[in-house]
Design an enzyme around this catalytic site. Structure first.
Site, short mmCIF file in Angstrom:
data_model
loop_
_atom_site.label_atom_id
_atom_site.label_comp_id
_atom_site.label_asym_id
_atom_site.label_seq_id
_atom_site.Cartn_x
_atom_site.Cartn_y
_atom_site.Cartn_z
N ARG A 135 23.31 -28.47 -28.33
CA ARG A 135 22.06 -29.20 -28.12
C ARG A 135 21.10 -28.84 -29.24
O ARG A 135 20.80 -27.67 -29.45
CB ARG A 135 21.51 -28.75 -26.76
CG ARG A 135 20.60 -29.71 -26.12
CD ARG A 135 20.34 -29.29 -24.71
NE ARG A 135 19.56 -28.06 -24.63
CZ ARG A 135 18.71 -27.81 -23.65
NH1 ARG A 135 18.54 -28.68 -22.68
NH2 ARG A 135 18.04 -26.69 -23.61
N THR A 179 15.22 -31.64 -30.78
CA THR A 179 15.28 -32.96 -30.11
C THR A 179 15.87 -32.86 -28.71
O THR A 179 15.73 -33.79 -27.92
CB THR A 179 16.15 -33.93 -30.91
OG1 THR A 179 17.50 -33.43 -30.90
CG2 THR A 179 15.67 -34.07 -32.35
N ASP A 194 20.41 -19.00 -21.19
CA ASP A 194 21.39 -19.73 -22.01
C ASP A 194 22.80 -19.29 -21.63
O ASP A 194 23.21 -18.15 -21.90
CB ASP A 194 21.12 -19.45 -23.50
CG ASP A 194 21.99 -20.32 -24.39
OD1 ASP A 194 23.23 -20.29 -24.23
OD2 ASP A 194 21.44 -21.05 -25.24
N ASP A 230 25.22 -18.09 -24.50
CA ASP A 230 24.83 -16.78 -25.03
C ASP A 230 25.18 -15.66 -24.05
O ASP A 230 25.62 -14.58 -24.45
CB ASP A 230 23.31 -16.74 -25.30
CG ASP A 230 22.97 -17.45 -26.61
OD1 ASP A 230 23.88 -17.72 -27.41
OD2 ASP A 230 21.76 -17.72 -26.82
C1 PRP Z 1 24.22 -25.71 -23.17
C2 PRP Z 1 25.07 -25.95 -21.94
C3 PRP Z 1 25.27 -27.43 -21.97
C4 PRP Z 1 23.96 -27.92 -22.52
C5 PRP Z 1 23.16 -28.46 -21.38
O1 PRP Z 1 24.96 -25.71 -24.32
O2 PRP Z 1 26.26 -25.21 -21.95
O3 PRP Z 1 26.36 -27.84 -22.78
O4 PRP Z 1 23.30 -26.81 -23.10
O5 PRP Z 1 22.00 -29.04 -21.83
P1 PRP Z 1 21.72 -30.60 -21.69
O6 PRP Z 1 22.11 -31.00 -20.30
O7 PRP Z 1 20.24 -30.70 -21.93
O8 PRP Z 1 22.51 -31.32 -22.74
P2 PRP Z 1 24.33 -25.36 -25.75
O9 PRP Z 1 23.81 -26.58 -26.42
O10 PRP Z 1 23.36 -24.23 -25.59
O11 PRP Z 1 25.61 -24.93 -26.58
P3 PRP Z 1 26.50 -23.61 -26.42
O12 PRP Z 1 27.24 -23.74 -25.12
O13 PRP Z 1 27.40 -23.69 -27.60
O14 PRP Z 1 25.59 -22.42 -26.44
N1 URA Z 2 21.55 -24.81 -21.58
C1 URA Z 2 21.63 -23.59 -21.01
O1 URA Z 2 22.54 -22.81 -21.33
N2 URA Z 2 20.69 -23.23 -20.14
C2 URA Z 2 19.70 -24.05 -19.77
O2 URA Z 2 18.87 -23.66 -18.93
C3 URA Z 2 19.63 -25.32 -20.36
C4 URA Z 2 20.57 -25.68 -21.27
#
Ligand code: PRP
Ligand code: URA
Length: 209
Positions: A104, A108, A200, A203
């Site tokens: 994400r 944006t 997150d 993370d």
């Molecule tokens: C997180 C989570 C989802 C997304 C959710 O991933 O695991 O994939 O955010 O957010 P949304 O519903 O607003 O799209 P992230 O983008 O942090 O990537 P990562 O899993 O690689 O850390």
């Molecule tokens: N992605 C995450 O990992 N946590 C949140 O709360 C939102 C998006």
């Protein structure tokens, strides 16, 4: 419109309290994400069709039921969805695994796609998309749009924590996709994080905080 199931089983609720806690370390966090996925898999596979079979016990012939050749695929959204794969495989070891890479954009909040690899026979399979967090819904919507190009037999979405905004957006974008979550939280904050959420997820699973 799609079914939405919030699995409020006591074991899942107990485990959610542990992963929400900011003091919980990566090792325990990973274990519990996987355990919750396994418990949710029980609910999400409730409609698998059965066929009648006969089994000889040491005493007599028993009329039993076997799964009726239904093939599954699971598709974790990278990275955090990977944490749910082992839990599902513990119950459905034959499920093949596709991968969708999305992150994400922090400005944006829109998903940016970087990888997509599906099992070759996905047209014969029922897919469960895995991602612990359904925040704005952008990542789940984009992942499911990509998976639909491969024509699987059906698609379900399994998350752990959802925000009302993401749930609504996903239902509207893909009304044919049933949604399973363990908790429906309050709202998103100004950075798009679920409140109260768990922070997150990627993370916390991979220790990149
Ligand atoms: C997180 C989570 C989802 C997304 C959710 O991933 O695991 O994939 O955010 O957010 P949304 O519903 O607003 O799209 P992230 O983008 O942090 O990537 P990562 O899993 O690689 O850390
Ligand atoms: N992605 C995450 O990992 N946590 C949140 O709360 C939102 C998006």
């Amino acid at each position: 419109m799609a079914n939405v199931v919030i699995t409020n089983h006591p074991l899942i609720q107990h485990k959610l309290s542990i992963i929400r806690n900011k003091e919980t370390g990566s090792k325990e966090f990973r274990t519990i994400i996987s355990e919750i996925a396994m418990l949710m898999c029980y609910e999400a596979t409730r409609d698998l069709p059965l066929k009648e079979i006969e089994v000889e016990t040491p005493i007599a012939v028993a009329k039993q039921h076997d799964l009726d050749g239904k093939k599954m695929a699971i598709v974790p959204i990278l990275r955090a969805g990977l944490g749910m794969v082992d839990g599902i495989h513990a119950l459905v070891p034959s499920a093949k695994v596709g991968h969708i890479g999305l992150y994400r954009d922090p400005e944006t909040l829109k998903p940016v796609s970087y990888y997509c690899k599906m099992p070759l026979d996905i047209e014969e399979r029922d897919v469960i998309v895995l991602d612990p967090m359904l925040a704005t819904g952008g990542s789940a919507i984009d992942a499911i749009t990509q998976i639909k190009e491969f024509n699987p037999r059906s698609i379900k979405f399994m998350g752990i924590i959802a925000a009302p905004e993401g749930l609504k957006a996903l239902q509207e974008a893909h009304p044919d996709v049933d949604i399973y979550c363990a908790a429906l939280d309050d709202h998103l904050d100004e950075r798009g994080y679920i409140v109260p959420g768990l922070g997150d997820a990627g993370d916390r699973i991979f220790g990149t905080i």
